[in-house]
Scaffold this motif. Sequence first.
Motif, PDB file in Angstrom:
ATOM      1  N   VAL A   5      -1.908  -3.932  -1.000  1.00 44.04           N
ATOM      2  CA  VAL A   5      -2.873  -3.466  -1.991  1.00 44.04           C
ATOM      3  C   VAL A   5      -2.612  -4.170  -3.314  1.00 44.04           C
ATOM      4  CG1 VAL A   5      -3.754  -1.477  -3.277  1.00 44.04           C
ATOM      5  CG2 VAL A   5      -3.085  -1.213  -0.868  1.00 44.04           C
ATOM      6  N   LEU A   6      -3.612  -4.880  -3.799  1.00 39.90           N
ATOM      7  CA  LEU A   6      -3.527  -5.544  -5.093  1.00 39.90           C
ATOM      8  C   LEU A   6      -4.519  -4.888  -6.037  1.00 39.90           C
ATOM      9  CD1 LEU A   6      -2.406  -8.060  -6.698  1.00 39.90           C
ATOM     10  CD2 LEU A   6      -4.548  -9.196  -6.061  1.00 39.90           C
ATOM     11  N   ALA A   7      -4.043  -4.497  -7.226  1.00 37.99           N
ATOM     12  CA  ALA A   7      -4.940  -3.875  -8.199  1.00 37.99           C
ATOM     13  C   ALA A   7      -4.487  -4.212  -9.611  1.00 37.99           C
ATOM     14  CB  ALA A   7      -5.003  -2.365  -7.988  1.00 37.99           C
ATOM     15  N   GLY A   8      -5.221  -3.681 -10.585  1.00 38.32           N
ATOM     16  CA  GLY A   8      -4.978  -4.053 -11.969  1.00 38.32           C
ATOM     17  C   GLY A   8      -3.782  -3.394 -12.603  1.00 38.32           C
ATOM     18  N   THR A   9      -3.597  -2.095 -12.355  1.00 35.12           N
ATOM     19  CA  THR A   9      -2.529  -1.333 -12.989  1.00 35.12           C
ATOM     20  C   THR A   9      -1.732  -0.564 -11.933  1.00 35.12           C
ATOM     21  OG1 THR A   9      -3.720   0.767 -13.299  1.00 35.12           O
ATOM     22  CG2 THR A   9      -4.118  -0.982 -14.936  1.00 35.12           C
ATOM     23  N   PRO A  10      -0.560  -0.057 -12.299  1.00 36.21           N
ATOM     24  CA  PRO A  10       0.205   0.733 -11.320  1.00 36.21           C
ATOM     25  C   PRO A  10      -0.560   1.936 -10.794  1.00 36.21           C
ATOM     26  CG  PRO A  10       1.623   0.079 -13.134  1.00 36.21           C
ATOM     27  CD  PRO A  10       0.220  -0.304 -13.535  1.00 36.21           C
ATOM     28  N   ILE A  11      -1.400   2.528 -11.624  1.00 36.61           N
ATOM     29  CA  ILE A  11      -2.093   3.745 -11.191  1.00 36.61           C
ATOM     30  C   ILE A  11      -3.172   3.445 -10.156  1.00 36.61           C
ATOM     31  CG2 ILE A  11      -3.653   5.582 -11.973  1.00 36.61           C
ATOM     32  CD1 ILE A  11      -1.915   5.861 -14.443  1.00 36.61           C
ATOM     33  N   ASP A  12      -4.038   2.433 -10.412  1.00 38.71           N
ATOM     34  CA  ASP A  12      -5.045   2.186  -9.389  1.00 38.71           C
ATOM     35  C   ASP A  12      -4.429   1.513  -8.163  1.00 38.71           C
ATOM     36  OD1 ASP A  12      -4.823  -0.221 -10.806  1.00 38.71           O
ATOM     37  OD2 ASP A  12      -6.934  -0.722 -10.669  1.00 38.71           O
ATOM     38  N   THR A  13      -3.300   0.818  -8.336  1.00 36.54           N
ATOM     39  CA  THR A  13      -2.589   0.308  -7.162  1.00 36.54           C
ATOM     40  C   THR A  13      -2.117   1.465  -6.291  1.00 36.54           C
ATOM     41  OG1 THR A  13      -1.831  -1.623  -8.405  1.00 36.54           O
ATOM     42  CG2 THR A  13      -0.641  -1.103  -6.387  1.00 36.54           C
ATOM     43  N   GLN A  14      -1.565   2.502  -6.918  1.00 36.81           N
ATOM     44  CA  GLN A  14      -1.112   3.663  -6.158  1.00 36.81           C
ATOM     45  C   GLN A  14      -2.281   4.399  -5.534  1.00 36.81           C
ATOM     46  OE1 GLN A  14       2.243   4.382  -5.589  1.00 36.81           O
ATOM     47  NE2 GLN A  14       1.265   5.671  -4.019  1.00 36.81           N
ATOM     48  N   MET A  15      -3.414   4.448  -6.246  1.00 38.90           N
ATOM     49  CA  MET A  15      -4.616   5.052  -5.657  1.00 38.90           C
ATOM     50  C   MET A  15      -5.005   4.321  -4.378  1.00 38.90           C
ATOM     51  SD  MET A  15      -7.087   5.697  -8.965  1.00 38.90           S
ATOM     52  CE  MET A  15      -6.849   7.060 -10.103  1.00 38.90           C
ATOM     53  N   GLY A  16      -4.936   2.989  -4.420  1.00 34.52           N
ATOM     54  CA  GLY A  16      -5.272   2.203  -3.239  1.00 34.52           C
ATOM     55  C   GLY A  16      -4.298   2.428  -2.104  1.00 34.52           C
ATOM     56  N   ILE A  17      -3.010   2.474  -2.438  1.00 33.70           N
ATOM     57  CA  ILE A  17      -1.991   2.746  -1.421  1.00 33.70           C
ATOM     58  C   ILE A  17      -2.223   4.108  -0.783  1.00 33.70           C
ATOM     59  CG2 ILE A  17       0.471   3.240  -1.088  1.00 33.70           C
ATOM     60  CD1 ILE A  17       1.034   1.098  -3.248  1.00 33.70           C
ATOM     61  N   ASP A  18      -2.444   5.113  -1.620  1.00 31.18           N
ATOM     62  CA  ASP A  18      -2.660   6.472  -1.107  1.00 31.18           C
ATOM     63  C   ASP A  18      -3.877   6.525  -0.189  1.00 31.18           C
ATOM     64  OD1 ASP A  18      -0.494   7.304  -2.590  1.00 31.18           O
ATOM     65  OD2 ASP A  18      -1.684   8.180  -4.211  1.00 31.18           O
ATOM     66  N   TYR A  19      -4.930   5.810  -0.571  1.00 40.02           N
ATOM     67  CA  TYR A  19      -6.144   5.809   0.252  1.00 40.02           C
ATOM     68  C   TYR A  19      -5.874   5.162   1.613  1.00 40.02           C
ATOM     69  CZ  TYR A  19     -10.726   4.816   2.042  1.00 40.02           C
ATOM     70  OH  TYR A  19     -11.818   4.744   2.883  1.00 40.02           O
ATOM     71  N   VAL A  20      -5.229   4.001   1.606  1.00 35.64           N
ATOM     72  CA  VAL A  20      -4.942   3.298   2.859  1.00 35.64           C
ATOM     73  C   VAL A  20      -4.049   4.145   3.761  1.00 35.64           C
ATOM     74  CG1 VAL A  20      -3.737   1.295   3.839  1.00 35.64           C
ATOM     75  CG2 VAL A  20      -5.296   0.994   1.904  1.00 35.64           C
ATOM     76  N   VAL A  21      -3.029   4.754   3.185  1.00 32.14           N
ATOM     77  CA  VAL A  21      -2.114   5.601   3.964  1.00 32.14           C
ATOM     78  C   VAL A  21      -2.848   6.813   4.529  1.00 32.14           C
ATOM     79  CG1 VAL A  21      -0.082   7.107   3.800  1.00 32.14           C
ATOM     80  CG2 VAL A  21      -0.043   4.829   2.754  1.00 32.14           C
ATOM     81  N   SER A  22      -3.791   7.362   3.757  1.00 35.95           N
ATOM     82  CA  SER A  22      -4.558   8.535   4.233  1.00 35.95           C
ATOM     83  C   SER A  22      -5.405   8.199   5.454  1.00 35.95           C
ATOM     84  CB  SER A  22      -5.457   9.069   3.112  1.00 35.95           C
ATOM     85  OG  SER A  22      -6.608   8.251   2.916  1.00 35.95           O
ATOM     86  N   LYS A  23      -5.679   6.910   5.651  1.00 35.69           N
ATOM     87  CA  LYS A  23      -6.473   6.465   6.805  1.00 35.69           C
ATOM     88  C   LYS A  23      -5.599   6.041   7.982  1.00 35.69           C
ATOM     89  CE  LYS A  23     -10.366   7.171   4.761  1.00 35.69           C
ATOM     90  NZ  LYS A  23     -11.292   8.235   5.224  1.00 35.69           N
ATOM     91  N   GLY A  24      -4.284   6.239   7.822  1.00 35.29           N
ATOM     92  CA  GLY A  24      -3.382   6.004   8.941  1.00 35.29           C
ATOM     93  C   GLY A  24      -2.745   4.636   9.003  1.00 35.29           C
ATOM     94  N   TYR A  25      -2.804   3.868   7.923  1.00 37.71           N
ATOM     95  CA  TYR A  25      -2.212   2.538   7.907  1.00 37.71           C
ATOM     96  C   TYR A  25      -1.018   2.486   6.959  1.00 37.71           C
ATOM     97  CZ  TYR A  25      -6.601   1.323  10.162  1.00 37.71           C
ATOM     98  OH  TYR A  25      -7.664   1.285  11.029  1.00 37.71           O
ATOM     99  N   TYR A  70      -5.949  -5.955   0.424  1.00 31.87           N
ATOM    100  CA  TYR A  70      -6.997  -5.016   0.025  1.00 31.87           C
ATOM    101  C   TYR A  70      -7.028  -5.032  -1.505  1.00 31.87           C
ATOM    102  CZ  TYR A  70      -9.307  -0.332   0.361  1.00 31.87           C
ATOM    103  OH  TYR A  70     -10.154   0.747   0.303  1.00 31.87           O
ATOM    104  N   ILE A  71      -7.984  -5.784  -2.070  1.00 29.86           N
ATOM    105  CA  ILE A  71      -8.034  -5.923  -3.524  1.00 29.86           C
ATOM    106  C   ILE A  71      -8.779  -4.724  -4.099  1.00 29.86           C
ATOM    107  CG2 ILE A  71      -8.691  -7.396  -5.463  1.00 29.86           C
ATOM    108  CD1 ILE A  71      -8.398  -9.791  -3.616  1.00 29.86           C
ATOM    109  N   TYR A  72      -8.002  -3.742  -4.500  1.00 29.13           N
ATOM    110  CA  TYR A  72      -8.532  -2.449  -4.900  1.00 29.13           C
ATOM    111  C   TYR A  72      -8.832  -2.442  -6.401  1.00 29.13           C
ATOM    112  CZ  TYR A  72      -9.085   2.654  -4.518  1.00 29.13           C
ATOM    113  OH  TYR A  72      -9.589   3.937  -4.505  1.00 29.13           O
ATOM    114  N   CYS A  73      -9.699  -3.361  -6.827  1.00 29.52           N
ATOM    115  CA  CYS A  73     -10.036  -3.430  -8.246  1.00 29.52           C
ATOM    116  C   CYS A  73     -11.299  -4.264  -8.421  1.00 29.52           C
ATOM    117  CB  CYS A  73      -8.884  -4.037  -9.038  1.00 29.52           C
ATOM    118  SG  CYS A  73      -9.154  -4.036 -10.832  1.00 29.52           S
ATOM    119  N   ASN A  74     -12.375  -3.630  -8.885  1.00 28.76           N
ATOM    120  CA  ASN A  74     -13.637  -4.324  -9.120  1.00 28.76           C
ATOM    121  C   ASN A  74     -13.499  -5.370 -10.216  1.00 28.76           C
ATOM    122  OD1 ASN A  74     -16.292  -2.712  -7.858  1.00 28.76           O
ATOM    123  ND2 ASN A  74     -14.500  -1.419  -8.090  1.00 28.76           N
ATOM    124  N   SER A  75     -12.938  -4.971 -11.347  1.00 34.29           N
ATOM    125  CA  SER A  75     -12.894  -5.870 -12.501  1.00 34.29           C
ATOM    126  C   SER A  75     -11.983  -7.063 -12.243  1.00 34.29           C
ATOM    127  CB  SER A  75     -12.471  -5.117 -13.764  1.00 34.29           C
ATOM    128  OG  SER A  75     -11.229  -4.471 -13.588  1.00 34.29           O
TER     129      SER A  75
END
Length: 216
Positions: A5-25, A70-75
């Motif tokens: 998971v690549l994102a802009g800040t630690p917080i949205d990176t963690q959001m992306g990690i949490d989302y991926v893990v919630s889907k079983g990966y 998984y580039i979890y950042c629009n900007s």
Amino acid sequence: MKIGVLAGTPIDTQMGIDYVVSKGYEAIGIACSQNAKEQNEMQILHKEELLNIAIDACNKMIDMGADGIYIYCNSLSGAIDIDKLKSSISVCAVTPLDIYKMCAKKYEQLAVIAANCQSLFSIEQSILSENPDCMIFGIALLPLVVEIEATTPPEVIYEKFKIKGLTDSLSSIGCQALILGCTHFPYLEKEISQGVNVPVINPSDKMLEYLVSKNL
């Protein structure tokens, strides 16, 4: 499958990690900056440096076993040369912009809430590249991102920024769907969805589906 998971800040990176893990990966992640304001400055003023940081982060995660990025950042996706990033790594990468291109032809008018004006432009550009006749209405709300990073409760943010009035205005001019054009904004998805009468597009599911399909 392990997803980087690549994102802009630690917080949205963690959001992306949490989302991926919630889907079983399995997921690992790296942020490109320390906070939203720093990321915003880099996206506008230091694009080449940011691109190099992003490429290095992707390759580090690949070395750690990531099967896809998984580039979890629009900007971030719109600020850097994403094609150069994709060609610089050995695994598949997906961004929210890829998903907007896929759904562009379904709509004639779309509303977008983004983190900054550059991101708004990139989202519009992605959609129009697939559907030049689509009309885009949008607004950039970096202060919203700052509040989310501060973990202000979603219902407080929703009221503070008068989001209901904003979405009502977008709906009244004929928008057929509302894009959450920042991966921070699913933090408010429940409140936003309850306040609009059009579909709310959160690209997260489709991004993950695409990335998994490329690794089957």
